[in-house]
Enzyme design. Structure first.
Site, short mmCIF file in Angstrom:
data_model
loop_
_atom_site.label_atom_id
_atom_site.label_comp_id
_atom_site.label_asym_id
_atom_site.label_seq_id
_atom_site.Cartn_x
_atom_site.Cartn_y
_atom_site.Cartn_z
N GLU A 174 0.73 -1.20 0.02
CA GLU A 174 -0.04 0.20 -0.12
C GLU A 174 0.80 1.32 0.09
OE1 GLU A 174 -3.63 0.07 0.28
OE2 GLU A 174 -3.31 -2.08 -0.40
N HIS A 250 -4.77 1.80 7.09
CA HIS A 250 -3.52 1.96 6.87
C HIS A 250 -2.68 2.52 8.22
CE1 HIS A 250 -4.61 2.79 2.46
NE2 HIS A 250 -3.91 1.64 2.51
N CYS A 370 -2.97 11.42 3.47
CA CYS A 370 -3.22 10.52 2.56
C CYS A 370 -3.00 11.16 1.13
CB CYS A 370 -4.87 10.15 2.40
SG CYS A 370 -5.19 8.75 3.53
#
Length: 446
Positions: A174, A250, A370
């Site tokens: 990720e 995450h 993000c």
């Protein structure tokens, strides 16, 4: 030698929508099927980029993906003209169609893992696009991401680009959302922290039960090998499975690091004290190392997820002052706002908090952290970056004009099936590649 930590923010794409595609991401699911505003989302992102540029930060722009992804639909058996492919897919497989319209590439923390030249064996900055295998809509991104990164960092004397890891859950990666770096100085070798959710080849190890662990230890180890990182400069931490099951999809939703500060929640990791000791040993004695732990009684995991307290940017201004870039949701929550206010009065490097409105992104499950990919660059490396992607007053004005020209004010789920949206998007992206001097990075251009 001087080095900077640059932030490359994802430009929100023209198909920004709330399809609720991301299981395990509470905000994404809670806002599913609401109307979105692509124009407002893009402008909120640009405003944050410009604000950091005005603070003296090196700030860049990372282009969005082509959406809807008609190449993916053709691979899945839809055929005919572009309009026919869209009509068939939207009617016969609406969930698949929503996925290929996702604008999730705006969250560039998932674009790649980046290691600075001070850490790598060959003295180059290394980039590995994330394969994002856990979510179909995101697994469509890495090929185009790789092309965009190569167009931005296109000098082989300074930059090394790798293919994304194999497209399999065993190597689920990720990107920088599960990676951070601690150092005494950006120009000096640091300690890279890779955070994983599970062991792919050992099912006896702890793993979440409710939501998927998107990052594997094996993926982290592979990226470290590709980047030529030393064992003495690398630490692997397992994310606490219990917090993944609480919506912490995450690591950057529960921890953030910068320079000599690791800011994290009490429940973020497994074997926390053991791992902090390892980090301290590998960091060395070059400068004080600050572990700022937020206790459950100070901020609960639920409140951290809802406000994205840890999905904040932790940056050093040119003055050297360390600042938190937080979403306004942190300001609007009494408990979190009180915690941050008190934090700035304590004996840590963090001196102030700046709040930004990124609600269009927040409602889809992504905060300030993000939206950005961090890249540490020496002055020589900075000079080698494609200058057209670096934020300036002129670029800010030009991109806002571009958004006004091409983006819709409002987008509902039904609008995604409008073939005109595809035409609008391609027209916009074709013009964007000229503004950012990227060349032909999109499938429709090749």
């Amino acid at each position: 030698m001087q080095a900077y930590e640059a932030n490359f923010d994802g430009l929100v794409g023209p198909t920004h929508n709330y399809a609720g595609l991301s299981v395990g991401n509470v905000a994404s699911l809670n806002n599913a099927k609401n109307a979105s505003s692509p124009k407002q989302a893009a402008k909120q992102g640009l405003q944050k980029m410009k604000a950091l540029h005005d603070l003296g930060m090196l700030q860049g722009v990372l282009a969005p993906q082509e959406r809807p992804d008609l190449a993916a639909l053709r691979r899945l058996g839809f055929s005919g003209t572009d309009t026919q492919v869209i009509t068939q897919a939207a009617k016969q497989a609406p969930q698949v169609y929503r996925a290929v319209c996702s604008a999730s590439s705006m969250w560039t923390a998932n674009a790649a893992t980046v290691s600075p030249s001070a850490d790598t064996a060959d003295g180059k900055v290394h980039f590995t696009p994330a394969n994002l295998t856990n979510k179909f809509h995101r697994s469509l991104e890495p090929e185009t991401t790789g092309r965009i990164l190569r167009a931005m960092f296109n000098d082989s004397r300074h930059f090394a680009h790798h293919q994304h890891l194999p497209d399999n859950d065993h190597f689920g990666d990720e990107g920088a959302a599960n990676h951070t770096r601690l150092c005494s100085d950006y120009a000096k070798a640091g300690v890279e922290l890779f955070v994983y959710g599970r062991h792919a080849f050992d099912s006896s190890k702890p793993a979440p039960q409710r939501y998927p662990a998107r990052q594997t230890l094996e993926a982290c180890q592979a990226v470290a090998r590709l980047h030529g990182l030393s064992d003495t400069g690398t630490v692997y931490l397992q994310q606490n499975p219990a917090v993944i099951d609480q919506g912490v999809f995450h690591n950057d939703v529960i921890a953030v690091g910068n320079r000599n500060v690791l800011f994290y929640h009490q429940q973020a990791f497994l074997d926390t004290q053991q791992k902090l000791t390892e980090i301290r040993q590998k960091f060395g004695e070059t400068s004080p190392l600050h572990f700022i732990e937020v206790k459950d009684q100070q901020v609960s995991v639920a409140d951290a997820v809802n406000t994205y307290l840890f999905n904040t940017q932790l940056i050093n201004l040119p003055s050297g002052e360390m600042v938190i870039i937080a979403p306004t949701e942190c300001q609007e929550h009494a408990g979190v706002y009180r915690y941050l206010t008190e934090l700035c009065e304590q004996d840590t490097p963090i001196r102030q908090v700046k709040y930004f409105d990124v609600k269009q992104s927040m409602r889809n499950g992504g905060g300030p952290a993000c939206l950005r990919l961090r890249v540490v660059l020496t002055e020589q490396e900075r000079q080698a970056v494609n200058p057209a992607v670096l934020m300036s007053d002129a670029l800010f004005g030009r991109l806002n004009t571009w958004v006004d020209k091409h983006y819709r004010d409002q987008l509902n789920e039904a609008d995604l099936a409008d073939p005109q949206l595809m035409i609008e998007s391609r027209t916009a992206l074709d013009e964007l590649t000229q503004i950012l001097q990227l060349g032909s990075v999109y499938s429709f251009q090749r």
